[in-house]
Design a protein around this motif. Sequence first.
Motif, mmCIF file in Angstrom:
data_model
loop_
_atom_site.group_PDB
_atom_site.id
_atom_site.type_symbol
_atom_site.label_atom_id
_atom_site.label_comp_id
_atom_site.label_asym_id
_atom_site.label_seq_id
_atom_site.Cartn_x
_atom_site.Cartn_y
_atom_site.Cartn_z
ATOM 1 N N TYR A 1 0.839 -1.200 0.000
ATOM 2 C CA TYR A 1 0.000 0.000 0.000
ATOM 3 C C TYR A 1 0.873 1.248 0.000
ATOM 4 C CZ TYR A 1 -3.810 -3.069 1.536
ATOM 5 O OH TYR A 1 -4.747 -4.079 1.632
ATOM 6 N N SER A 2 0.425 2.242 -0.747
ATOM 7 C CA SER A 2 0.969 3.589 -0.613
ATOM 8 C C SER A 2 0.039 4.378 0.302
ATOM 9 C CB SER A 2 1.047 4.278 -1.978
ATOM 10 O OG SER A 2 1.956 3.623 -2.829
ATOM 11 N N SER A 3 0.582 5.404 0.940
ATOM 12 C CA SER A 3 -0.236 6.238 1.825
ATOM 13 C C SER A 3 -1.336 6.937 1.020
ATOM 14 C CB SER A 3 0.655 7.272 2.502
ATOM 15 O OG SER A 3 -0.078 8.071 3.383
ATOM 16 N N PRO A 4 -2.544 7.032 1.599
ATOM 17 C CA PRO A 4 -2.929 6.600 2.944
ATOM 18 C C PRO A 4 -3.446 5.161 2.945
ATOM 19 C CG PRO A 4 -4.713 7.853 1.971
ATOM 20 C CD PRO A 4 -3.601 7.844 0.941
ATOM 21 N N HIS B 1 -5.472 1.162 8.718
ATOM 22 C CA HIS B 1 -4.801 2.197 9.508
ATOM 23 C C HIS B 1 -5.108 2.002 10.991
ATOM 24 C CE1 HIS B 1 -3.153 6.253 10.296
ATOM 25 N NE2 HIS B 1 -4.080 6.273 11.246
ATOM 26 N N ARG B 2 -6.371 1.786 11.302
ATOM 27 C CA ARG B 2 -6.774 1.584 12.704
ATOM 28 C C ARG B 2 -6.104 0.343 13.286
ATOM 29 N NH1 ARG B 2 -11.661 0.334 11.784
ATOM 30 N NH2 ARG B 2 -11.236 -1.896 11.932
ATOM 31 N N ASP B 3 -6.121 -0.759 12.533
ATOM 32 C CA ASP B 3 -5.551 -2.010 13.034
ATOM 33 C C ASP B 3 -4.035 -1.899 13.232
ATOM 34 O OD1 ASP B 3 -8.073 -3.053 12.975
ATOM 35 O OD2 ASP B 3 -7.797 -4.197 11.128
ATOM 36 N N CYS B 4 -3.352 -1.213 12.320
ATOM 37 C CA CYS B 4 -1.898 -1.053 12.446
ATOM 38 C C CYS B 4 -1.557 -0.163 13.636
ATOM 39 C CB CYS B 4 -1.320 -0.477 11.155
ATOM 40 S SG CYS B 4 -1.314 -1.641 9.759
ATOM 41 N N LYS C 1 2.673 11.418 3.256
ATOM 42 C CA LYS C 1 2.417 11.164 1.836
ATOM 43 C C LYS C 1 3.410 10.182 1.215
ATOM 44 C CE LYS C 1 5.064 15.163 0.162
ATOM 45 N NZ LYS C 1 6.108 14.362 -0.497
ATOM 46 N N ASP C 2 4.616 10.092 1.763
ATOM 47 C CA ASP C 2 5.625 9.193 1.201
ATOM 48 C C ASP C 2 5.660 7.834 1.885
ATOM 49 O OD1 ASP C 2 6.464 11.076 -0.657
ATOM 50 O OD2 ASP C 2 7.952 11.942 0.707
ATOM 51 N N ALA C 3 4.765 7.606 2.839
ATOM 52 C CA ALA C 3 4.759 6.328 3.560
ATOM 53 C C ALA C 3 4.376 5.186 2.626
ATOM 54 C CB ALA C 3 3.799 6.385 4.741
ATOM 55 N N ARG C 4 5.061 4.059 2.771
ATOM 56 C CA ARG C 4 4.763 2.839 2.027
ATOM 57 C C ARG C 4 4.621 1.711 3.037
ATOM 58 N NH1 ARG C 4 4.264 6.490 -0.816
ATOM 59 N NH2 ARG C 4 5.153 6.910 -2.879
ATOM 60 N N PHE C 5 3.789 0.726 2.701
ATOM 61 C CA PHE C 5 3.466 -0.316 3.666
ATOM 62 C C PHE C 5 3.448 -1.700 3.031
ATOM 63 C CE2 PHE C 5 1.284 3.605 4.728
ATOM 64 C CZ PHE C 5 1.615 3.803 6.057
#
Length: 232
Positions: A68-71, A77-80, A111-115
């Motif tokens: 996933y890319s942000s957001p 999001h809640r679970d993480c 904005k640059d977060a990756r998951f």
Amino acid sequence: MGRTQEIHKREQREAAERAKRIETNLEAVNNTDRNLLAGLEPFVAFDYERQQDENVETFKRKAHISFYSSPLPDNLHRDCMELFERNMGDMYRSSIWGLNMEEKDEEIRHKDARFLVVTDVVDEHCVLAFSHFRFEVNDDDEPTEEVIYLYEIQVNEIARRCGLGQRLMSIMELIAMRANMRCVMLTVFKKNLSAMDFYLHKMKYTIDESSPSNFEGGNDDYEILSKRVSRS
């Protein structure tokens, strides 16, 4: 032109070429929505042993890793966030940083977060593990390399000791190599002995030259670790 001037000009030229390389590589990875797991399909679907509770034997389940890319979607999001607080809340509260969930929320929404998010194939709402990383420079003040910086890696207690952390780290290292990053960097609490052992011994990371412990008076309660993934 004297030798000193020649060396200075060469250093300036090399610095300019390095800065251009860093800018080009980071723009390429941060300005795209492509799935960073493309081509890594053999690594993203696997069996794992899940423990229901301490008194019940483990049983095999199937898991899947998604990029996933942000957001992140709201439910993930809640679970993480909840998984982070369960795993790390006490450690942050006793650290020099303290626990600030609003700050962590902003960090994950960057904005640059990756998951990479690991979920159970049947129970898709169960986050087994996740990593949050970004493509950045190794030093904001004097950047010399482009890196993957690992901001977070958390594993659910029901899926520990079955290789999820090692799998996520290995995949991120492959992503770093394919994206022309020079190394993977991360921050870890010194008192998190299991994490220190995992990174230093199982994953073969080393204490980075920028880590506080390498400087006089560097008594901070964390280390910066790194692992080179590029030969250049």
